[in-house]
Design a protein around this motif. Sequence first.
Motif, PDB file in Angstrom:
ATOM      1  N   LEU A 120       0.816  -1.210   0.000  1.00  0.00           N
ATOM      2  CA  LEU A 120       0.000   0.000   0.000  1.00  0.00           C
ATOM      3  C   LEU A 120       0.853   1.265   0.000  1.00  0.00           C
ATOM      4  N   TYR A 121       1.932   1.266   0.792  1.00  0.00           N
ATOM      5  CA  TYR A 121       2.786   2.460   0.913  1.00  0.00           C
ATOM      6  C   TYR A 121       3.989   2.435  -0.037  1.00  0.00           C
ATOM      7  N   GLY A 122       4.075   1.398  -0.877  1.00  0.00           N
ATOM      8  CA  GLY A 122       5.165   1.338  -1.854  1.00  0.00           C
ATOM      9  C   GLY A 122       6.507   0.976  -1.243  1.00  0.00           C
ATOM     10  N   ALA A 123       6.502   0.237  -0.143  1.00  0.00           N
ATOM     11  CA  ALA A 123       7.750  -0.192   0.499  1.00  0.00           C
ATOM     12  C   ALA A 123       8.127  -1.582   0.000  1.00  0.00           C
ATOM     13  N   ASP A 124       9.406  -1.789  -0.254  1.00  0.00           N
ATOM     14  CA  ASP A 124       9.872  -3.108  -0.686  1.00  0.00           C
ATOM     15  C   ASP A 124       9.879  -4.110   0.461  1.00  0.00           C
ATOM     16  N   SER A 125      10.014  -3.614   1.697  1.00  0.00           N
ATOM     17  CA  SER A 125      10.004  -4.482   2.874  1.00  0.00           C
ATOM     18  C   SER A 125       9.499  -3.692   4.064  1.00  0.00           C
ATOM     19  N   ALA A 126       9.152  -4.403   5.118  1.00  0.00           N
ATOM     20  CA  ALA A 126       8.668  -3.750   6.340  1.00  0.00           C
ATOM     21  C   ALA A 126       9.729  -2.831   6.931  1.00  0.00           C
ATOM     22  N   GLN A 127      10.998  -3.152   6.698  1.00  0.00           N
ATOM     23  CA  GLN A 127      12.080  -2.335   7.268  1.00  0.00           C
ATOM     24  C   GLN A 127      12.041  -0.895   6.769  1.00  0.00           C
ATOM     25  N   GLU A 128      11.459  -0.683   5.596  1.00  0.00           N
ATOM     26  CA  GLU A 128      11.349   0.685   5.077  1.00  0.00           C
ATOM     27  C   GLU A 128      10.314   1.506   5.837  1.00  0.00           C
ATOM     28  N   LEU A 129       9.396   0.825   6.533  1.00  0.00           N
ATOM     29  CA  LEU A 129       8.360   1.523   7.293  1.00  0.00           C
ATOM     30  C   LEU A 129       8.667   1.550   8.795  1.00  0.00           C
ATOM     31  N   ILE A 130       9.267   0.481   9.306  1.00  0.00           N
ATOM     32  CA  ILE A 130       9.518   0.373  10.746  1.00  0.00           C
ATOM     33  C   ILE A 130      10.434   1.513  11.199  1.00  0.00           C
ATOM     34  N   GLY A 131       9.996   2.185  12.255  1.00  0.00           N
ATOM     35  CA  GLY A 131      10.757   3.317  12.797  1.00  0.00           C
ATOM     36  C   GLY A 131      10.275   4.661  12.282  1.00  0.00           C
ATOM     37  N   ARG A 132       9.528   4.665  11.183  1.00  0.00           N
ATOM     38  CA  ARG A 132       9.009   5.929  10.646  1.00  0.00           C
ATOM     39  C   ARG A 132       7.845   6.429  11.502  1.00  0.00           C
ATOM     40  N   SER A 133       7.689   7.730  11.548  1.00  0.00           N
ATOM     41  CA  SER A 133       6.555   8.338  12.234  1.00  0.00           C
ATOM     42  C   SER A 133       5.288   8.101  11.420  1.00  0.00           C
TER      43      SER A 133
END
Length: 198
Positions: A120-133
């Motif tokens: 949905l957010y265009g991330a290749d993996s969860a690591q691209e989202l984890i830690g983001r606000s």
Amino acid sequence: RPFDTVFRVVDEDTGEPIENLVDTIMRERVVMGLSGRTILKARDGSEYAVADSGAPILDGDGELLGAVIVFRDQTAERAAQRALADSESRFRTLVEGAPDGILVVVDGRFAYANATACELYGADSAQELIGRSVFDVVDPGQHESVRGRIVGMAEESRPVPPFDQTHVRLDGERIDVEVSAVPVALGEVTGALVFVRD
């Protein structure tokens, strides 16, 4: 009788016999235990998951007299561990295969994202989202309303019913989504389980 003819201990995963604990203790003269993955086979063929340990018995002059061996039945503990692992595996399968984005938010930051949320957010993996606000994916014009919902959920421990919102993908594209959330306790930490539908 020889120890290993009375106490037959095997590796729980392979079924292979484990080196005689008495022989090891007598040879190395150290206190030791086997891994927590051992099975004690009884004469009648029944099996018990055990934790075992042993120590050398020395006389006053330090001469080796023998060994003391302790077995502790862990059958119920291991069954509970297996049940927990199976439950976690089923839960992970359900969450990872869900058609909606599922995120865990702690202190206003993503701590978990399922595969649908990544897509949905265009991330290749969860690591691209984890830690983001969370505000990294919320349209700037809607930050205040999101802050209010976060505060309300934290202070009153109440779920956030579904509402429409505009989010921003990692590539900057805006998307219309429906968002809902429920408070969750993660050990000593409280957070939110957030559901996002395109």
